[in-house]
Design an enzyme around this catalytic site. Structure first.
Site, PDB file in Angstrom:
ATOM      1  N   GLU A 162      84.471   4.015 -25.919  1.00 43.96           N
ATOM      2  CA  GLU A 162      83.456   3.469 -26.820  1.00 43.96           C
ATOM      3  C   GLU A 162      82.480   4.571 -27.239  1.00 43.96           C
ATOM      4  O   GLU A 162      81.891   5.243 -26.398  1.00 43.96           O
ATOM      5  CB  GLU A 162      82.695   2.331 -26.138  1.00 43.96           C
ATOM      6  CG  GLU A 162      81.735   1.607 -27.059  1.00 43.96           C
ATOM      7  CD  GLU A 162      81.085   0.405 -26.396  1.00 43.96           C
ATOM      8  OE1 GLU A 162      80.830  -0.588 -27.102  1.00 43.96           O
ATOM      9  OE2 GLU A 162      80.821   0.457 -25.183  1.00 43.96           O
TER      10      GLU A 162
ATOM     11  N   LYS B 280      64.254  -9.460 -19.052  1.00 42.79           N
ATOM     12  CA  LYS B 280      63.920  -8.031 -19.082  1.00 42.79           C
ATOM     13  C   LYS B 280      64.654  -7.401 -20.257  1.00 42.79           C
ATOM     14  O   LYS B 280      65.857  -7.165 -20.209  1.00 42.79           O
ATOM     15  CB  LYS B 280      64.320  -7.313 -17.793  1.00 42.79           C
ATOM     16  CG  LYS B 280      63.719  -5.899 -17.700  1.00 42.79           C
ATOM     17  CD  LYS B 280      64.495  -4.992 -16.792  1.00 42.79           C
ATOM     18  CE  LYS B 280      65.691  -4.381 -17.477  1.00 42.79           C
ATOM     19  NZ  LYS B 280      65.335  -3.477 -18.616  1.00 42.79           N
TER      20      LYS B 280
ATOM     21  N   GLU C  51      78.560  -9.701 -20.804  1.00 47.29           N
ATOM     22  CA  GLU C  51      79.284  -9.265 -21.993  1.00 47.29           C
ATOM     23  C   GLU C  51      79.005  -7.780 -22.166  1.00 47.29           C
ATOM     24  O   GLU C  51      77.847  -7.357 -22.163  1.00 47.29           O
ATOM     25  CB  GLU C  51      78.852 -10.071 -23.220  1.00 47.29           C
ATOM     26  CG  GLU C  51      79.243 -11.536 -23.147  1.00 47.29           C
ATOM     27  CD  GLU C  51      80.745 -11.755 -22.994  1.00 47.29           C
ATOM     28  OE1 GLU C  51      81.534 -10.916 -23.498  1.00 47.29           O
ATOM     29  OE2 GLU C  51      81.135 -12.761 -22.368  1.00 47.29           O
TER      30      GLU C  51
ATOM     31  N   CYS D 185      78.456  -3.788 -30.184  1.00 44.38           N
ATOM     32  CA  CYS D 185      79.595  -3.891 -29.272  1.00 44.38           C
ATOM     33  C   CYS D 185      80.840  -4.375 -29.998  1.00 44.38           C
ATOM     34  O   CYS D 185      81.957  -4.149 -29.536  1.00 44.38           O
ATOM     35  CB  CYS D 185      79.264  -4.816 -28.106  1.00 44.38           C
ATOM     36  SG  CYS D 185      78.730  -6.460 -28.591  1.00 44.38           S
TER      37      CYS D 185
END
Length: 481
Positions: free
Chosen positions: A382, A175, A249, A283
């Site tokens: 972040e 997906k 992750e 990331c």
């Protein structure tokens, strides 16, 4: 011209059972529709999981070299279509043409790499204690894997999950993120043309709720997820609570330490590449520059000088493309306000560029903040945009302490001319990836990748030979004769 995609389930290109569709748009020109997709629901996911289960035994019994041959043919098809895929990725996700082309090439290389790895999944022969025993291991497929991937690397991350799964003999349902699913679906077009048996790999374009259905499904043996820490934590808990294996992750707040002996210009170039490349939407992007006071002022001047000439605009022509969506852009601009409110100094950028070529696109300037305290939100959270926070420190010990003062631990780098300093950094930094004199972004495909702390579940690593471990089970055989 808008392209229409379909789900790929049990070897057929099909619409959604809901009958609904959704569109993606160009982040550089949001009024431009790029593609239309089926809005899949739980019933579609159920069909895909059932197809993967029904195909699992035959695919597991397929010899590794034969599985590898299919991956190799698919890699060749992707390679032949690389320019088309590059243009599709740029239009849907916003990367520059060069960045998108590099990502497409990485997907091609990943498929070629795991095509060869499929030959070597035979296990190991070991010496037995007695004379009449053959002692060896077998690597066997884990079963069915659910793969959930993000929008920021829309072909590379699906490739590095899908290719090792198929090489290992595991069947899969993917997906992709709904902001940019096209490049992932193109992987299945290549696999279909390469002769992949029906049901072995399936893709459904759907919302996150359908991903949750897949994670919780009792017939899914393994779940691999890349995305935010908040969602990844939920994915992991759901999967392991029912006994499935899971790897996630997740986020990062990646530092580059600039040592006292570093060349400020070279360090600024490294930080700019890591912080502003792919519009900061990685990331592993560098979002903290931790700089020794002896070189701080010169480094800041060089970093600003590196940021200001970057030409912003549509990715097919300029140096830095847009953010992927209005939500991502607003998030970045919110952090600019937060940093200013916390007392940081805006050295450059911080806003939306003005000019005819930007239109209503989701563009933002490369941004540098100085006078950042290690506890400021801009230093801890972040951002996922082209924003670098510069933190001044007095010595190397403080630099490493600041680098480690984070909930995240994905990628980290140091810029230094002293190898002793480099080795200390490698030993002491809390990160899954440590680099010397190199940007925090960019990964070799044949070595393991993953983080620590809130950047990862720290279960299995991705990529390289270790990337196959997640998709295989080890059986130890004692054969007495």
């Amino acid at each position: 011209m808008t392209k229409t995609y379909h789900n790929y389930v049990d070897g057929e290109w099909v619409g959604s059972t809901t009958g609904e569709t959704f569109e993606t748009t160009n982040p550089a020109a949001p009024d431009e529709v790029v593609a239309e997709y089926p809005a899949a629901g739980d019933e579609d996911a159920e069909r895909a999981i059932r197809a993967a289960n029904e195909a699992a035994s035959a695919w597991a019994a397929t010899p590794g070299p034969e599985r590898g041959a299919i991956l190799r043919r698919a890699a060749g098809i992707l390679d032949d279509r690389s320019e088309e895929l590059t243009e599709r990725l740029t239009a849907e996700e916003g990367k520059t043409h060069a960045e998108a082309g590099g990502e497409v090439q990485r997907a091609v290389d990943i498929f070629y790499y795991f095509a060869e790895q499929a030959r070597d999944l035979a296990g190991e022969r070991k010496a037995a204690s007695g004379p009449d025993t053959n002692l060896y291991t077998r690597e066997e497929p884990v079963g069915v894997a659910a793969l959930i991937t993000p929008w920021n690397y829309p072909i590379a991350i699906p490739a590095w999950k899908l290719a090792p799964a198929l090489a290992a003999g595991t069947t899969a349902v993917l997906k992709p993120a709904s902001l940019a699913p096209g490049p992932a679906v193109e992987l299945f077009e290549a696999l279909d043309e390469a002769g992949l048996p029906d049901g072995v790999a399936n893709v459904v374009t759907a919302s996150g709720s359908t991903g949750s259905y897949m994670v919780a499904h009792e017939d899914v043996d393994a779940v691999s997820f890349t995305g935010s820490t908040a969602v990844g934590t939920q994915v992991y808990e759901t999967a392991v609570d029912r006994g499935a294996r899971a790897q996630c992750e997740m986020g990062g707040k990646n530092p580059t330490v600039v040592a006292a002996d570093a060349d400020p210009a070279a360090a600024a170039e490294i930080v700019a590449a890591g912080g502003f490349g792919v519009t900061g939407q990685a990331c592993t992007a560098c979002s903290r520059a931790i700089v020794h006071e002896d070189v701080h002022d010169e480094f800041v001047s060089e970093l600003v000088a590196a940021a200001e000439p970057i030409e912003i605009g549509p990715g097919d022509e300029y140096d830095m493309g847009p953010q992927v969506s209005e939500t991502e852009l607003e998030g970045t601009l919110d952090y600019v306000d937060v940093a200013a409110d916390d007392g940081a100094t805006l050295a450059t950028g911080g806003g939306r560029p003005a000019g005819d070529r930007f239109g209503d696109g989701y563009f933002v300037e490369p941004t540098v903040f100085t006078d950042v305290d290690r506890d400021d939100r801009i230093a801890q959270e972040e951002v996922f945009g082209p924003v670098v926070a510069v933190i001044e420190v007095g010595d190397f010990e403080e630099a490493v302490a600041v680098a480690n003062d984070s909930d995240y631990g994905l990628s980290a780098s140091v810029v230094t001319d002293d190898h002793t300093t480099a080795n200390r950094f490698i030993d002491e930094v809390e990160a899954g990836v440590a680099k010397v004199n190199e940007k925090t972004t960019g990964l070799e495909l044949h070595v393991p990748f993953g983080g620590v702390k809130d950047s990862s579940t720290e279960t299995w690593r991705e990529q390289g030979r270790r990337g196959l471990d997640f998709y295989t089970l080890t059986k130890t055989v004692y054969d007495n004769f």
